[in-house]
Design a protein around this motif. Sequence first.
Motif, PDB file in Angstrom:
ATOM      1  N   PHE A 184       0.729  -1.116   0.131  1.00  0.00           N
ATOM      2  CA  PHE A 184       0.179   0.028   0.025  1.00  0.00           C
ATOM      3  C   PHE A 184       0.814   1.297  -0.051  1.00  0.00           C
ATOM      4  O   PHE A 184       0.467   2.352  -0.642  1.00  0.00           O
ATOM      5  N   LYS A 185       1.946   1.355   0.712  1.00  0.00           N
ATOM      6  CA  LYS A 185       2.806   2.461   0.842  1.00  0.00           C
ATOM      7  C   LYS A 185       3.642   2.588  -0.518  1.00  0.00           C
ATOM      8  O   LYS A 185       3.677   3.773  -1.018  1.00  0.00           O
ATOM      9  N   ALA A 186       3.566   1.701  -1.488  1.00  0.00           N
ATOM     10  CA  ALA A 186       4.346   1.646  -2.751  1.00  0.00           C
ATOM     11  C   ALA A 186       2.983   2.102  -4.030  1.00  0.00           C
ATOM     12  O   ALA A 186       3.300   2.161  -5.048  1.00  0.00           O
ATOM     13  N   GLY A 187       1.846   2.199  -3.270  1.00  0.00           N
ATOM     14  CA  GLY A 187       0.631   2.602  -4.286  1.00  0.00           C
ATOM     15  C   GLY A 187       0.369   1.287  -5.167  1.00  0.00           C
ATOM     16  O   GLY A 187      -0.439   1.547  -5.895  1.00  0.00           O
ATOM     17  N   SER A 238      -8.968  -1.915   2.430  1.00  0.00           N
ATOM     18  CA  SER A 238      -8.187  -1.318   1.364  1.00  0.00           C
ATOM     19  C   SER A 238      -8.414   0.163   1.155  1.00  0.00           C
ATOM     20  O   SER A 238      -7.299   0.907   1.217  1.00  0.00           O
ATOM     21  N   GLY A 242      -5.679   2.986   2.226  1.00  0.00           N
ATOM     22  CA  GLY A 242      -5.450   4.329   1.174  1.00  0.00           C
ATOM     23  C   GLY A 242      -5.490   5.470   1.853  1.00  0.00           C
ATOM     24  O   GLY A 242      -4.783   6.430   1.653  1.00  0.00           O
ATOM     25  N   ARG A 243      -6.491   5.699   2.505  1.00  0.00           N
ATOM     26  CA  ARG A 243      -6.886   7.038   3.127  1.00  0.00           C
ATOM     27  C   ARG A 243      -5.590   7.377   4.124  1.00  0.00           C
ATOM     28  O   ARG A 243      -5.199   8.583   4.311  1.00  0.00           O
ATOM     29  N   LEU A 245      -2.759   6.223   4.428  1.00  0.00           N
ATOM     30  CA  LEU A 245      -1.375   6.187   3.985  1.00  0.00           C
ATOM     31  C   LEU A 245      -1.209   7.139   2.814  1.00  0.00           C
ATOM     32  O   LEU A 245      -0.023   7.560   2.290  1.00  0.00           O
ATOM     33  N   HIS A 246      -2.362   7.795   2.408  1.00  0.00           N
ATOM     34  CA  HIS A 246      -2.317   8.869   1.281  1.00  0.00           C
ATOM     35  C   HIS A 246      -2.090   8.062   0.057  1.00  0.00           C
ATOM     36  O   HIS A 246      -1.076   8.759  -0.617  1.00  0.00           O
ATOM     37  N   ARG A 247      -2.601   6.961  -0.169  1.00  0.00           N
ATOM     38  CA  ARG A 247      -2.065   6.301  -1.726  1.00  0.00           C
ATOM     39  C   ARG A 247      -3.359   5.824  -2.277  1.00  0.00           C
ATOM     40  O   ARG A 247      -4.444   5.599  -1.439  1.00  0.00           O
ATOM     41  N   PRO A 248      -3.190   5.712  -3.778  1.00  0.00           N
ATOM     42  CA  PRO A 248      -4.275   5.217  -4.192  1.00  0.00           C
ATOM     43  C   PRO A 248      -4.483   3.689  -3.934  1.00  0.00           C
ATOM     44  O   PRO A 248      -3.506   2.944  -3.706  1.00  0.00           O
ATOM     45  N   THR A 249      -5.686   3.194  -4.311  1.00  0.00           N
ATOM     46  CA  THR A 249      -5.984   1.754  -4.036  1.00  0.00           C
ATOM     47  C   THR A 249      -6.556   1.328  -5.395  1.00  0.00           C
ATOM     48  O   THR A 249      -7.897   0.702  -5.194  1.00  0.00           O
TER      49      THR A 249
END
Length: 301
Positions: A184-187, A238, A242-243, A245-249
Amino acid sequence: MDQSRIVVAGSSGLIGAALVRSLVADGHEVVRLVRRAPRAADEVRWDPDGGEVAAAVLAGCDAVVNLAGANVGARRWTEAYKESLRRGRVRGTGALASAMAALKPGERPRVFVNGSAIGYYGETGEEIVDESSPPGEGFLPELCVEWEAAAAPAREAGVRTVFVRTGLVVAREGGAWGRLFPLFKAGLGGRLGDGRQFWSFVSLHDEVAAIRFLLDAEELSGPFNVTAPEPVTNREISATMGRVLHRPTLFQVPAPVLRTVLGEMAGDVLGSQRVVPARLLESGFTFAFPDVEGAIRAALN
């Protein structure tokens, strides 16, 4: 529990290491059972696969905690690996239970807290299950039933025996979330399958707190689900990851791909378990991180 002597098997694992840190910080004497040659004064060698532990190691201790066993999700479930999973848990538990039973009544520990898992219930879909629910079908339910049954000698000898049916532990250091965080950190995170399957999670903090609560509560015995009060779907997890970690899922791993990569184990990744900790809540235990966002933030902090 006042300052006590506590024997811990599985002390190098995710939960065991955190439990030992917590106990030592509060002044308890911890004896760690290890498979290799001892490297420290608090270590004693044992052979869980061979079902051997010296009864003298347990004599006079106040409690025994057994969290030993190979990682269920570490590799594909070949027949050889399934036998390794079964052997370490069942023989190790049986060895500890038999060693306690062999001691004189005054030398036996007061409590035996033995690991187990919510895999006991198998696939449950959207049905809410608690400790009164029967075991499911398949490898993991059968393993958990056999695992818990192996503790019978201790229980029959009068040692208060508790089974900790643990859910998916939210932690960076290992377990299911230990694999999810980097993705998730890697998007690259996203739902598994259709994402509608329920995941019964628990923060590492609450897992350790629950074990310590059960060590102390002299009136409690039998199985306890150690999961947060509100299971959520994989899709919700999921989105929350994403929310936070501020990443897209955007990614999704289709069920056929999971089955190809994971084999039989994919059934448990895609399976749904909506497990609640009814007995813990009835006993007065309070979760510090009852919701998945709080558990995820606690793991990151």
